[in-house]
Design a protein around this motif. Structure first.
Motif, PDB file in Angstrom:
ATOM      1  N   ARG A 160       0.711  -1.096   0.002  1.00  0.00           N
ATOM      2  CA  ARG A 160      -0.102  -0.040   0.205  1.00  0.00           C
ATOM      3  C   ARG A 160       0.874   1.292  -0.144  1.00  0.00           C
ATOM      4  O   ARG A 160       0.144   2.404   0.310  1.00  0.00           O
ATOM      5  CB  ARG A 160      -1.039   0.072   1.201  1.00  0.00           C
ATOM      6  CG  ARG A 160      -1.766  -1.162   1.037  1.00  0.00           C
ATOM      7  CD  ARG A 160      -2.362  -1.284   2.944  1.00  0.00           C
ATOM      8  NE  ARG A 160      -1.386  -1.552   3.704  1.00  0.00           N
ATOM      9  CZ  ARG A 160      -0.848  -2.682   3.973  1.00  0.00           C
ATOM     10  NH1 ARG A 160      -1.464  -3.945   3.369  1.00  0.00           N
ATOM     11  NH2 ARG A 160       0.182  -2.940   4.731  1.00  0.00           N
ATOM     12  N   LEU A 363      -1.840 -16.438   1.043  1.00  0.00           N
ATOM     13  CA  LEU A 363      -0.970 -15.267   1.656  1.00  0.00           C
ATOM     14  C   LEU A 363      -0.512 -15.466   3.103  1.00  0.00           C
ATOM     15  O   LEU A 363       0.523 -15.565   3.517  1.00  0.00           O
ATOM     16  CB  LEU A 363      -1.318 -13.855   1.522  1.00  0.00           C
ATOM     17  CG  LEU A 363      -0.313 -12.761   1.966  1.00  0.00           C
ATOM     18  CD1 LEU A 363       0.910 -12.953   1.435  1.00  0.00           C
ATOM     19  CD2 LEU A 363      -1.061 -11.471   1.754  1.00  0.00           C
ATOM     20  N   ASN A 372       6.642 -21.477   9.622  1.00  0.00           N
ATOM     21  CA  ASN A 372       7.805 -22.323  10.112  1.00  0.00           C
ATOM     22  C   ASN A 372       8.188 -21.293  11.251  1.00  0.00           C
ATOM     23  O   ASN A 372       8.775 -21.921  12.283  1.00  0.00           O
ATOM     24  CB  ASN A 372       8.888 -22.390   9.112  1.00  0.00           C
ATOM     25  CG  ASN A 372       8.656 -23.388   8.244  1.00  0.00           C
ATOM     26  OD1 ASN A 372       8.025 -24.394   8.420  1.00  0.00           O
ATOM     27  ND2 ASN A 372       9.704 -23.639   7.232  1.00  0.00           N
TER      28      ASN A 372
HETATM   29  C1  LIG Z   1       1.936  -9.988  -0.445  1.00  0.00           C
HETATM   30  C2  LIG Z   1       2.745  -9.694   0.547  1.00  0.00           C
HETATM   31  C3  LIG Z   1       2.544  -8.520   1.330  1.00  0.00           C
HETATM   32  C4  LIG Z   1       3.557  -8.260   2.403  1.00  0.00           C
HETATM   33  N1  LIG Z   1       3.467  -6.995   2.828  1.00  0.00           N
HETATM   34  C5  LIG Z   1       4.385  -6.615   3.803  1.00  0.00           C
HETATM   35  C6  LIG Z   1       4.651  -5.220   4.257  1.00  0.00           C
HETATM   36  O1  LIG Z   1       3.601  -4.322   4.088  1.00  0.00           O
HETATM   37  N2  LIG Z   1       5.622  -4.869   5.009  1.00  0.00           N
HETATM   38  C7  LIG Z   1       6.630  -5.551   5.313  1.00  0.00           C
HETATM   39  O2  LIG Z   1       7.664  -5.186   6.088  1.00  0.00           O
HETATM   40  N3  LIG Z   1       6.713  -6.881   4.774  1.00  0.00           N
HETATM   41  C8  LIG Z   1       5.736  -7.420   4.130  1.00  0.00           C
HETATM   42  N4  LIG Z   1       5.604  -8.535   3.476  1.00  0.00           N
HETATM   43  C9  LIG Z   1       6.753  -9.293   3.823  1.00  0.00           C
HETATM   44  C10 LIG Z   1       6.601 -10.683   4.519  1.00  0.00           C
HETATM   45  O3  LIG Z   1       6.420 -10.417   5.978  1.00  0.00           O
HETATM   46  C11 LIG Z   1       7.669 -11.522   4.300  1.00  0.00           C
HETATM   47  O4  LIG Z   1       7.561 -12.269   3.010  1.00  0.00           O
HETATM   48  C12 LIG Z   1       7.777 -12.907   5.282  1.00  0.00           C
HETATM   49  O5  LIG Z   1       7.995 -12.536   6.657  1.00  0.00           O
HETATM   50  C13 LIG Z   1       8.574 -13.903   4.753  1.00  0.00           C
HETATM   51  O6  LIG Z   1       9.673 -13.315   4.341  1.00  0.00           O
HETATM   52  P1  LIG Z   1      10.691 -13.718   3.101  1.00  0.00           P
HETATM   53  O7  LIG Z   1       9.535 -13.633   2.089  1.00  0.00           O
HETATM   54  O8  LIG Z   1      11.654 -12.842   2.862  1.00  0.00           O
HETATM   55  O9  LIG Z   1      10.943 -15.297   3.165  1.00  0.00           O
HETATM   56  P2  LIG Z   1      12.413 -15.725   3.480  1.00  0.00           P
HETATM   57  O10 LIG Z   1      12.674 -15.224   5.031  1.00  0.00           O
HETATM   58  O11 LIG Z   1      13.137 -15.818   2.520  1.00  0.00           O
HETATM   59  O12 LIG Z   1      11.809 -17.327   4.068  1.00  0.00           O
HETATM   60  C14 LIG Z   1      11.557 -18.134   2.646  1.00  0.00           C
HETATM   61  C15 LIG Z   1      11.016 -19.573   3.414  1.00  0.00           C
HETATM   62  O13 LIG Z   1      12.041 -20.080   4.259  1.00  0.00           O
HETATM   63  C16 LIG Z   1      11.493 -20.420   5.578  1.00  0.00           C
HETATM   64  N5  LIG Z   1      12.470 -20.125   6.660  1.00  0.00           N
HETATM   65  C17 LIG Z   1      13.401 -19.197   6.415  1.00  0.00           C
HETATM   66  N6  LIG Z   1      14.245 -19.155   7.775  1.00  0.00           N
HETATM   67  C18 LIG Z   1      13.863 -20.249   8.321  1.00  0.00           C
HETATM   68  C19 LIG Z   1      14.241 -20.941   9.518  1.00  0.00           C
HETATM   69  N7  LIG Z   1      15.035 -20.551  10.241  1.00  0.00           N
HETATM   70  N8  LIG Z   1      13.598 -22.160   9.994  1.00  0.00           N
HETATM   71  C20 LIG Z   1      12.772 -22.699   9.225  1.00  0.00           C
HETATM   72  N9  LIG Z   1      12.166 -22.048   8.030  1.00  0.00           N
HETATM   73  C21 LIG Z   1      12.666 -21.026   7.671  1.00  0.00           C
HETATM   74  C22 LIG Z   1      10.209 -19.355   5.676  1.00  0.00           C
HETATM   75  O14 LIG Z   1       9.358 -19.931   6.975  1.00  0.00           O
HETATM   76  C23 LIG Z   1       9.797 -19.359   4.584  1.00  0.00           C
HETATM   77  O15 LIG Z   1       8.792 -20.448   4.163  1.00  0.00           O
HETATM   78  C24 LIG Z   1       4.468  -9.045   2.517  1.00  0.00           C
HETATM   79  C25 LIG Z   1       4.847 -10.258   1.576  1.00  0.00           C
HETATM   80  C26 LIG Z   1       4.079 -10.379   0.972  1.00  0.00           C
HETATM   81  C27 LIG Z   1       4.138 -11.833   0.133  1.00  0.00           C
END
Ligand SMILES: Cc1cc2nc3c(=O)[nH]c(=O)nc-3n(C[C@H](O)[C@H](O)[C@H](O)COP(=O)(O)OP(=O)(O)OC[C@H]3O[C@@H](n4cnc5c(N)ncnc54)[C@H](O)[C@@H]3O)c2cc1C
Length: 389
Positions: A160, A363, A372
């Motif tokens: 947003r 989502l 996780n």
């Molecule tokens: C549509 C959308 C809207 C969003 N809006 C916002 C927002 O407004 N503001 C904001 O700040 N963020 C936002 N996010 C970000 C969201 O919070 C993150 O995508 C989420 O926290 C996961 O982080 P990542 O995508 O970097 O995944 P990663 O950290 O790269 O993780 C990828 C996968 O690996 C797993 N994983 C990673 N580390 C470990 C571990 N140690 N043990 C087990 N599993 C692990 C995770 O569970 C996940 O399944 C948004 C995301 C989306 C898709």
């Protein structure tokens, strides 16, 4: 009667009013926006006018002053009606950081304008491309320079941002290598994006599988007034964490609403659709996944209520807020699956809204925190097992 006076144990009147508002935004409205990934401006404006997005802002600042369970009831009803609160839900929990940790001047300046709709605080920039879930590894840096900070770095998934005037941003103010605890040295800033856009802030939308208005935000040495700092420098991680429980409980309530929408759709369709000369819902193979999703939804709903009650009592609720969000996201996904299977081929036709809600519901097992990481939290902090990362 004020919204606060209306607040009953289950907010029946508020739920009815939200429902009436949502009825003016039927499936066609959301489908049209979905095609163009457009923002539901009219819907958000109506929610703002009715005071729902200011539910948690105290009455002294022009809000409704409801407890968290009131905001949860509003968001649940929005999702249950087939609408999408993801377009604006953040306003409810972001302003909590300003309310709890902001200066009097920040509260006076911003909260009444947010409550009236004059200013939108919809954007929350925590996640970065290289740090992912490991928030302490963010590299966006805010350097103090006299009476201002200069911000350099990048955020991703800042939802947003294009539809918000203000943004709450987490940035490093001390490099990670120089702090004792990795979560120290992070600070929260309230940024006026209208000014920042003239001075090096740029936004790039990300097209996603559902309509969520999410973006990348780039800070190219953006100067911001030092009084944009929320609370104390270096303590921002704690401020963000305190808002996360509220966020998880509210998203949990939205997922319960989604689950109710899917269960209702599947049940009604199953009773009407005749195949082999009888309603498909007469077959246990069709009934059971819906009934199971219903049981999951009810259990999740209880956990959302427990988490909200603890939050409102000012008690520790990290475990319950996390479990509420996880169980509710899983319940809504189970209900989504059952609904698709019940509709059969028609689930894939846009006009039934099932495929849209299906995409939207997925989502919440990933964001705002993935399953996780919730399981890791429970393993470590509740069950006392060793930290896995
Ligand atoms: C549509 C959308 C809207 C969003 N809006 C916002 C927002 O407004 N503001 C904001 O700040 N963020 C936002 N996010 C970000 C969201 O919070 C993150 O995508 C989420 O926290 C996961 O982080 P990542 O995508 O970097 O995944 P990663 O950290 O790269 O993780 C990828 C996968 O690996 C797993 N994983 C990673 N580390 C470990 C571990 N140690 N043990 C087990 N599993 C692990 C995770 O569970 C996940 O399944 C948004 C995301 C989306 C898709």
């Amino acid at each position: 009667m004020t919204m606060r006076q209306q607040a009953r144990a289950d907010y029946g009147e508020i739920r009815d009013e939200v429902n009436k508002l949502c009825a003016r935004f039927p499936g066609e409205y959301w489908r049209a926006l979905d095609r163009t990934q457009g923002y539901p401006t009219e819907f958000v404006e109506e929610l703002t006018r009715a005071g729902y997005l200011a539910a948690l802002i105290p009455e002294a600042f022009g809000g409704a002053g409801l407890p968290l369970s009131g905001a949860a009831a509003i968001l649940e009803e929005i999702q249950k009606a087939g609408c999408n609160g993801g377009a604006c839900h953040a306003q409810m929990y972001i302003m909590g950081a300003v309310l709890r940790h902001g200066s009097d001047a920040q509260k006076q300046n911003y909260l009444p304008k947010i409550a009236s709709g004059e200013l939108r605080l919809q954007a929350f920039g925590v996640t970065e491309p290289t740090s992912g879930t490991d928030t302490s590894s963010i590299v966006t840096f805010a350097r103090r320079d006299g009476d201002r900070y200069i911000i350099k770095g990048q955020k991703i998934w800042t939802s947003r941002a294009e539809h918000s005037d203000l943004m709450l941003v987490l940035a490093r103010t001390t490099p990670k290598a120089e702090v004792v605890k990795r979560t120290d040295g992070l600070s929260v800033f309230l940024i006026d994006m209208r000014e920042a856009k003239k001075n090096g802030l740029s936004i790039r939308p990300i097209r996603t599988m559902m309509n969520h208005a999410t973006t990348e935000v780039f800070f190219d040495n953006v100067p911001i007034p030092a009084d944009g700092l929320v609370g104390e420098e270096g303590k921002g991680f704690r401020y963000i964490l305190s808002g996360m429980n509220a966020e998880r409980i509210l998203i949990g309530a939205e997922c319960v609403g989604d689950a109710k929408w899917f269960i209702d759709k599947a049940t009604n369709y199953g009773k009407e659709r005749q195949v082999f000369g009888r309603p498909i819902a007469q077959n246990q193979g069709v009934q059971f996944p819906i009934a199971k999703a219903y049981a999951q939804m009810r259990a999740a709903e209880l956990m959302v209520r427990e988490a909200a009650a603890l939050f409102e009592a000012g008690e520790e609720c990290g475990a319950e807020a996390n479990m509420a969000k996880m169980l509710a996201a899983e319940a809504s996904w189970a209900a989504a699956e059952a609904c698709v299977q019940t509709f059969g081929g028609f689930a894939f036709a846009e006009e039934y809204d099932v495929e849209r809600k299906f995409r939207e519901a997925r989502l919440y097992q990933v964001a705002p925190i993935s399953t996780n990481l919730i399981l890791s939290y429970l393993s470590e902090h509740v069950l006392g097992m060793p930290r896995s990362y």
